[in-house]
Design an enzyme around this catalytic site. Structure first.
Site, PDB file in Angstrom:
ATOM      1  N   TRP A  29      -1.227  -4.454 -21.408  1.00  0.00           N
ATOM      2  CA  TRP A  29      -2.529  -5.120 -21.469  1.00  0.00           C
ATOM      3  C   TRP A  29      -3.666  -4.165 -21.803  1.00  0.00           C
ATOM      4  CZ3 TRP A  29      -3.190 -10.269 -21.545  1.00  0.00           C
ATOM      5  CH2 TRP A  29      -2.134 -11.074 -21.110  1.00  0.00           C
ATOM      6  N   ASP A  76      -2.033  -7.200 -16.155  1.00  0.00           N
ATOM      7  CA  ASP A  76      -1.583  -6.298 -15.106  1.00  0.00           C
ATOM      8  C   ASP A  76      -2.192  -4.904 -15.114  1.00  0.00           C
ATOM      9  OD1 ASP A  76       0.013  -8.532 -15.301  1.00  0.00           O
ATOM     10  OD2 ASP A  76       1.867  -7.499 -14.834  1.00  0.00           O
ATOM     11  N   TRP A  78       1.841 -18.692 -13.812  1.00  0.00           N
ATOM     12  CA  TRP A  78       1.060 -19.135 -14.970  1.00  0.00           C
ATOM     13  C   TRP A  78       1.934 -19.218 -16.211  1.00  0.00           C
ATOM     14  CZ3 TRP A  78      -3.256 -15.966 -17.750  1.00  0.00           C
ATOM     15  CH2 TRP A  78      -2.840 -14.678 -18.067  1.00  0.00           C
ATOM     16  N   ASP A  79       3.052 -18.496 -16.221  1.00  0.00           N
ATOM     17  CA  ASP A  79       4.008 -18.702 -17.306  1.00  0.00           C
ATOM     18  C   ASP A  79       4.463 -20.153 -17.333  1.00  0.00           C
ATOM     19  OD1 ASP A  79       5.421 -15.842 -18.435  1.00  0.00           O
ATOM     20  OD2 ASP A  79       4.232 -15.721 -16.621  1.00  0.00           O
ATOM     21  N   ARG A  98       4.783   0.416 -21.200  1.00  0.00           N
ATOM     22  CA  ARG A  98       4.721  -0.097 -19.842  1.00  0.00           C
ATOM     23  C   ARG A  98       3.643   0.626 -19.035  1.00  0.00           C
ATOM     24  NH1 ARG A  98       7.086  -4.695 -19.924  1.00  0.00           N
ATOM     25  NH2 ARG A  98       7.309  -4.580 -17.677  1.00  0.00           N
ATOM     26  N   GLU A 108       6.806 -11.058 -26.777  1.00  0.00           N
ATOM     27  CA  GLU A 108       5.952 -11.145 -25.589  1.00  0.00           C
ATOM     28  C   GLU A 108       4.513 -10.795 -25.943  1.00  0.00           C
ATOM     29  OE1 GLU A 108       5.919  -9.271 -21.027  1.00  0.00           O
ATOM     30  OE2 GLU A 108       7.307  -8.506 -22.547  1.00  0.00           O
TER      31      GLU A 108
END
Length: 585
Positions: free
Chosen positions: A427, A224, A83-84, A257, A470
């Site tokens: 996320w 994620d 999807w990137d 992370r 990002e």
């Protein structure tokens, strides 16, 4: 993309800390206190700032181009992500429409015979140990080929998927320069591949039997380590700590992370799927979730496929019917009136109390997940949502849980008041540019032009100030994760260009970025060659075309006569198509 990164450090126990890390997700209302602060006055970029931002975005995309595709970032993500690449192509079309076509064609070169588009296509030039989980873990050319799933043998890929935004990307790339697209036969070439991808999701991933596609790994919906997965993941026995080597912490702080415990579960799920030959009918899928954003993107891509088929002279009706059926299933299975948004459905759960309980409601399997994430707002991009649902979603976007325009400039990935909110951790709270690009599109579709304009300006300002980060802290705008991130740069280019005319209902005449600020790359149209003229730029040893020598085309049923008539390429497409009777994606 998956939350892994190049391997250069041993597994670090520092990431095993609490889910809240150094963010505000301690459940004490810190997020609410921060949201009470008023935002600074809104400011749009001036002409000089926009020109500078455009030049910097061009620089990022040119630097991250490998000759056949674009890496998300050279250090952190050195391969091609599914999807990137779709989002990158959407922005790349303003820099070079032909290169944007190549981006998608290279990705589709890794498609499996069963139709799935894998979430990673590995570059054989990258050292084998540079990324985990890499080709040696996924073993696509052995586990995926021997099982009958049809993994290509000319290129290594992962075995899971990512959100189906590809048809929308293909249509938008076509509209950037329809004449060049027709000369190269771009849509005629990618349409069978995209149709096979959608058929795979409909046939193999309707695990709940209600018409929606399910994801079988937290990396598949793209978000994620979202708190939405905490419950479903809790049932998964993690892989042994010494069975894998964590690699992402070499390029990111542990507090930003996923935790080690989450990683162990990610590895266990992927290994289990691999050991069943990636056959969905045989794999037990202990993690099976219907995600609203994944299915909303499938709806929009079905509308895009209708536009593609019509451009090629075929009948768009079946794709519009499929989009309507998906919309109905989305509302029926995932809408939560009490939450004012869509929620994920855990197909392996059930019986939880409160809003999360979906067991027995209308005979639906599993349970709605009691967690508010941005995924539940992105169905705003889907045409034909009921008016009351659209109105409720708009209230939720600007309400206390997400605070857009009041507490934050960009939409956070998770509920600002949620017990797991963390402004740092991937996320679980940070704002992401692709999510906000989709929301801007949804707001504009709903006629919320003023809000869409404000979000567009804030996203552009944040992209420049963060050096194309990002993701961002939703309150401070401080960049997190990688810098010079490709989809951030690409989507900034798209936002700089302005809204697509006619909501993508038909081709847009003229070349892209024809305004005085534009600096397009001069790239001659190579004509209707093999579709992979990028081989002229770099001879990539492992590069495979869209029809790899050892891999059969994804199976496709015969087309109806009227569709066959237009499927041979641009020569049969009208030079100036009539306007769509209905709005496009």
């Amino acid at each position: 993309m998956s939350a892994s990164a190049p391997a250069s450090a041993s597994r670090t126990s520092a990431a095993e800390g609490t889910r809240t890390g150094t963010g505000t997700g301690d459940g004490t209302g810190a997020g609410a206190a921060r949201s009470a602060k008023s935002l600074a006055p809104h400011r749009s970029l001036g002409r000089a700032e926009r020109s500078r931002l455009r030049r910097e975005a061009h620089r990022v995309l040119l630097r991250n181009w490998t000759g056949t595709s674009t890496v998300p970032s050279h250090g952190l993500y050195p391969h091609q992500w599914s999807w990137d690449s779709a989002f990158i192509a959407i922005g790349l079309r303003h820099l070079s429409p032909v290169r944007a076509q190549r981006e998608l064609e290279t990705l589709l070169g890794g498609q499996w015979g069963d139709g799935r588009i894998p979430h990673i296509v590995f570059d054989s030039r990258v050292p084998p140990g540079a990324y985990f989980p890499g080709p040696d873990f996924w073993r696509s050319s052995s586990a995926g080929a021997a099982s009958g799933a049809g993994a290509p043998c000319g290129v290594e890929t992962s075995g899971i998927v990512q959100p189906p935004v590809h048809a929308l990307a293909a249509w938008l790339v076509h509209t950037a320069d329809p004449d060049a697209s027709r000369r190269r036969g771009f849509l005629a070439r990618v349409r069978p591949r995209l149709a096979a991808w959608h058929r795979y999701l409909a046939a193999e991933r309707d695990l709940g039997g209600g018409g929606l596609a399910a994801v079988v790994h937290p990396w598949e919906p793209g978000m994620d380590n979202s708190p939405c997965w905490d419950g479903p993941l809790a049932r998964v026995e993690p892989a042994a700590a010494d069975s894998f080597r964590r690699a992402d912490l070499a390029h990111g702080a542990a507090a930003e992370r996923p935790t080690d415990l989450d990683y162990g579960r990610y590895v266990a799920l992927a290994a289990g799927y691999r050991d069943h030959g990636y056959r969905d009918a045989d794999a037990p899928h202990p993690f099976a979730v219907e995600d609203p954003s994944f299915n909303a993107l499938l709806i929009v891509s079905e509308h895009a496929m209708a536009a593609v088929v019509r451009e090629l002279g075929g009948d768009p009706g079946p794709h519009r019917e499929r989009a309507a059926a998906l919309t109905d299933a989305l509302v029926r299975r995932l809408w939560s009136p009490a939450s004012g948004q869509f929620l994920c459905r855990d197909l392996r759960g059930g019986g939880e109390p409160g809003v999360g309980s979906g067991a027995g409601r209308g005979g639906l399997p599993g349970a709605l997940v009691d967690a508010r994430s941005a995924a539940g707002l992105l169905p705003l991009i889907a045409p034909d949502l009921p008016g009351d649902i659209t109105a409720a979603l708009l209230r939720t976007v600007t309400g206390e849980h997400f605070g857009l325009g009041h507490g934050v400039r960009l939409l956070p990935s998770y509920d600002l008041h949620g017990p797991a909110f963390d402004s740092y951790r991937y996320w679980r709270g940070p704002a992401w540019f692709n999510v906000n690009w989709l929301l801007e599109r949804g707001l504009r579709r709903c006629g919320e032009t003023e809000r869409a304009d404000a979000l567009r300006a804030d996203a552009l300002g944040a992209a420049g100030a963060s050096r194309f980060a990002e993701y961002l802290d939703p309150y401070t705008g401080e960049g997190r994760g990688a810098r010079d991130f490709s989809w951030t740069a690409a989507l900034a280019l798209d936002l700089l260009k302005g809204p697509d005319p006619g909501r993508d209902a038909g081709p847009v005449p003229g070349p892209p970025d024809s305004g005085p600020d534009s600096e397009p790359v001069s790239e001659p149209d190579p004509g209707p060659h093999s579709g992979h003229e990028c081989e002229r730029e770099v001879q990539r040893p492992a590069f495979t075309s869209m029809t790899p020598e050892c891999t059969s085309e994804p199976p496709e049923p015969p087309e109806p006569p009227e569709q066959q008539a237009g499927s041979s390429g641009a020569s049969r497409a009208p030079a100036t198509p009539e306007p769509e009777p209905e709005e496009g994606p």
